[in-house]
Design a protein around this motif. Structure first.
Motif, PDB file in Angstrom:
ATOM      1  N   MET A 152       0.727  -1.224   0.032  1.00  0.00           N
ATOM      2  CA  MET A 152       0.149   0.014   0.000  1.00  0.00           C
ATOM      3  C   MET A 152       0.832   1.317  -0.018  1.00  0.00           C
ATOM      4  O   MET A 152       2.155   1.128   0.267  1.00  0.00           O
ATOM      5  CB  MET A 152      -0.773   0.103   1.157  1.00  0.00           C
ATOM      6  N   ALA A 153       0.406   2.450  -0.423  1.00  0.00           N
ATOM      7  CA  ALA A 153       1.003   3.670  -0.182  1.00  0.00           C
ATOM      8  C   ALA A 153       1.367   3.839   1.258  1.00  0.00           C
ATOM      9  O   ALA A 153       0.623   3.904   2.081  1.00  0.00           O
ATOM     10  CB  ALA A 153       0.119   4.798  -0.688  1.00  0.00           C
ATOM     11  N   THR A 154       2.651   4.424   1.530  1.00  0.00           N
ATOM     12  CA  THR A 154       3.129   4.524   2.683  1.00  0.00           C
ATOM     13  C   THR A 154       2.584   5.800   3.224  1.00  0.00           C
ATOM     14  O   THR A 154       2.333   6.873   2.621  1.00  0.00           O
ATOM     15  CB  THR A 154       4.651   4.813   2.673  1.00  0.00           C
ATOM     16  N   PRO A 155       2.059   5.917   4.790  1.00  0.00           N
ATOM     17  CA  PRO A 155       1.672   6.965   5.233  1.00  0.00           C
ATOM     18  C   PRO A 155       2.507   8.048   5.347  1.00  0.00           C
ATOM     19  O   PRO A 155       3.693   7.616   5.316  1.00  0.00           O
ATOM     20  CB  PRO A 155       1.353   6.644   6.683  1.00  0.00           C
ATOM     21  N   VAL A 156       1.988   9.283   5.332  1.00  0.00           N
ATOM     22  CA  VAL A 156       2.965  10.517   5.295  1.00  0.00           C
ATOM     23  C   VAL A 156       2.430  11.470   6.471  1.00  0.00           C
ATOM     24  O   VAL A 156       1.242  11.653   6.203  1.00  0.00           O
ATOM     25  CB  VAL A 156       3.129  11.231   3.936  1.00  0.00           C
ATOM     26  N   VAL A 157       3.157  12.027   7.276  1.00  0.00           N
ATOM     27  CA  VAL A 157       2.916  12.735   8.285  1.00  0.00           C
ATOM     28  C   VAL A 157       2.875  14.185   7.975  1.00  0.00           C
ATOM     29  O   VAL A 157       3.987  14.733   7.566  1.00  0.00           O
ATOM     30  CB  VAL A 157       3.747  12.481   9.785  1.00  0.00           C
ATOM     31  N   ASP A 158       1.650  14.692   7.716  1.00  0.00           N
ATOM     32  CA  ASP A 158       1.642  16.382   7.326  1.00  0.00           C
ATOM     33  C   ASP A 158       2.294  17.037   8.434  1.00  0.00           C
ATOM     34  O   ASP A 158       2.722  18.084   8.213  1.00  0.00           O
ATOM     35  CB  ASP A 158       0.442  16.564   6.663  1.00  0.00           C
ATOM     36  N   LYS A 159       1.586  16.922   9.616  1.00  0.00           N
ATOM     37  CA  LYS A 159       1.950  17.402  10.753  1.00  0.00           C
ATOM     38  C   LYS A 159       1.732  17.181  12.032  1.00  0.00           C
ATOM     39  O   LYS A 159       1.230  15.819  11.844  1.00  0.00           O
ATOM     40  CB  LYS A 159       1.333  18.841  10.631  1.00  0.00           C
ATOM     41  N   VAL A 160       2.155  17.335  13.086  1.00  0.00           N
ATOM     42  CA  VAL A 160       2.026  16.839  14.430  1.00  0.00           C
ATOM     43  C   VAL A 160       1.360  17.899  15.165  1.00  0.00           C
ATOM     44  O   VAL A 160       2.052  19.181  15.107  1.00  0.00           O
ATOM     45  CB  VAL A 160       3.437  16.426  15.147  1.00  0.00           C
TER      46      VAL A 160
END
Length: 343
Positions: A152-160
């Motif tokens: 699957m497409a790897t998760p990307v953290v946009d912000k914390v």
């Protein structure tokens, strides 16, 4: 062979230097006895001969995940114990194929057992379905039904949501590509301490966790793992746990006060000094009595606000995200014309 009473059958006529036999049915691992012309002959195997069983694969630990994540192949006789030491073996292999595109996972041989092969998928695998094949050190394993793994497409953290907070506070990771992810798939570490994952909303892309209450104040490394894949946090990889907040002093314009009560006027600036306040006003609620007051400036050691219009009567309190009990300061009373302030 151990486990049998009849001699093994020769598979061809012997030569002066060698001969070959078929391992008989029922043979088990153990010493080999050899006689030539009724004379016992030494067999140079220190611990004996290992009789292998054909390996079998029962399935994958998970059938979907991300490039670079970990997968376990379950089965039997995948890494048998050998009686002889220092035997040179072929490596155990886990291969993924998508049409003509073939990639090989890296097998963690130290964690691999007779019942489970632990492998890390290549980090550059393209999204899609792959057929998985397995080879032990002795054979390619027939699997019956094909083993299929979906990348699957790897998760990307946009912000914390915050980079600092008090122990017990909520922290939210805003991510892309969380389809199919549940709380059981997520692991968040603050240094060496694992956080409680309170919710995962795949639709909105939010992962919410609580800062562990056992943490001391200071900076810790922050890490996020989803379905066994370590997710890059970039500049969000360092988190500050704030000290337990406390008020050490309160000052105001035209201050008239004793130890417990201060008289203030509309428009007076109130300066609350202390520690552990943080720097995000969204994480703090300031009240004068029951009235919530807007914070105009905040640092970890100082909060500034102005006395609003209307009646102000009650104690100063600071309520911090993740901390149930407010931090209390002195009482405020409105100073009005003609008021007796002798006391």
């Amino acid at each position: 062979f151990s486990g049998t009473s009849e001699a093994a059958a020769l598979t061809s006529a012997p030569s002066a230097e060698s001969f070959a036999v078929k391992v008989p049915e029922g043979a088990v691992s153990g010493p080999i006895a050899l006689t030539i012309s009724d004379r016992n002959v030494n067999v140079p195997l220190t611990n004996g001969f290992t009789v292998l069983q054909h390996a079998a694969v029962t399935g994958l630990s998970v059938t979907s995940g991300y490039a670079g994540s970990e997968v376990t192949v379950n089965g039997t006789d995948l890494k048998p114990d050998l009686l002889e030491e220092n035997v040179e073996l072929q490596p155990i292999r886990v291969t993924l194929a998508q049409g003509t595109n073939v990639a090989e996972a890296v097998v963690d041989i130290e964690r691999t057992t007779n019942e489970a092969i632990v492998a890390v998928l290549p980090a550059d695998l393209a999204v899609g379905e792959y057929t998985v094949s397995v080879a032990t050190s002795f054979e390619t394993v027939a699997t019956g039904n094909p083993l299929v793994y979906t990348v699957m497409a790897t998760p990307v953290v946009d912000k914390v949501s915050v980079s600092q907070a008090h122990a017990g506070s909520d922290v939210t990771f805003v991510c892309s590509n969380l389809a199919g992810v549940t709380t059981d798939d997520v692991k968040v570490m603050f240094g060496e301490t694992e956080a409680e994952v309170t919710s995962v909303d795949a639709e909105s892309g939010n992962i919410t966790v609580k800062v562990p209450v056992t943490l001391d104040a200071g900076s810790v490394a922050l890490s996020l793992t989803v379905k066994g894949k370590s997710i890059d946090l970039g500049e969000n990889a360092l988190f500050t746990v704030l000290a337990t907040p406390k008020i050490t002093a309160i000052n105001a314009d035209s201050f008239l006060h004793d130890e417990t009560t201060a008289l203030v006027k509309e428009g007076d600036e109130i300066v609350i000094s202390g520690e552990g306040f943080g720097t995000d006003s969204d994480n703090v609620v300031l009240r004068f009595g029951e009235t919530e007051i807007r914070i105009v400036a905040i640092s970890d050691t100082e909060i500034r606000a102005f006395v609003p219009s209307g009646s102000v009567d009650g104690a100063i309190s600071l309520t911090f995200a993740g901390i149930e009990t407010p931090v209390m300061g002195m009482n405020l009373k409105p100073l009005v014309d003609g008021m007796d302030v002798t006391a």
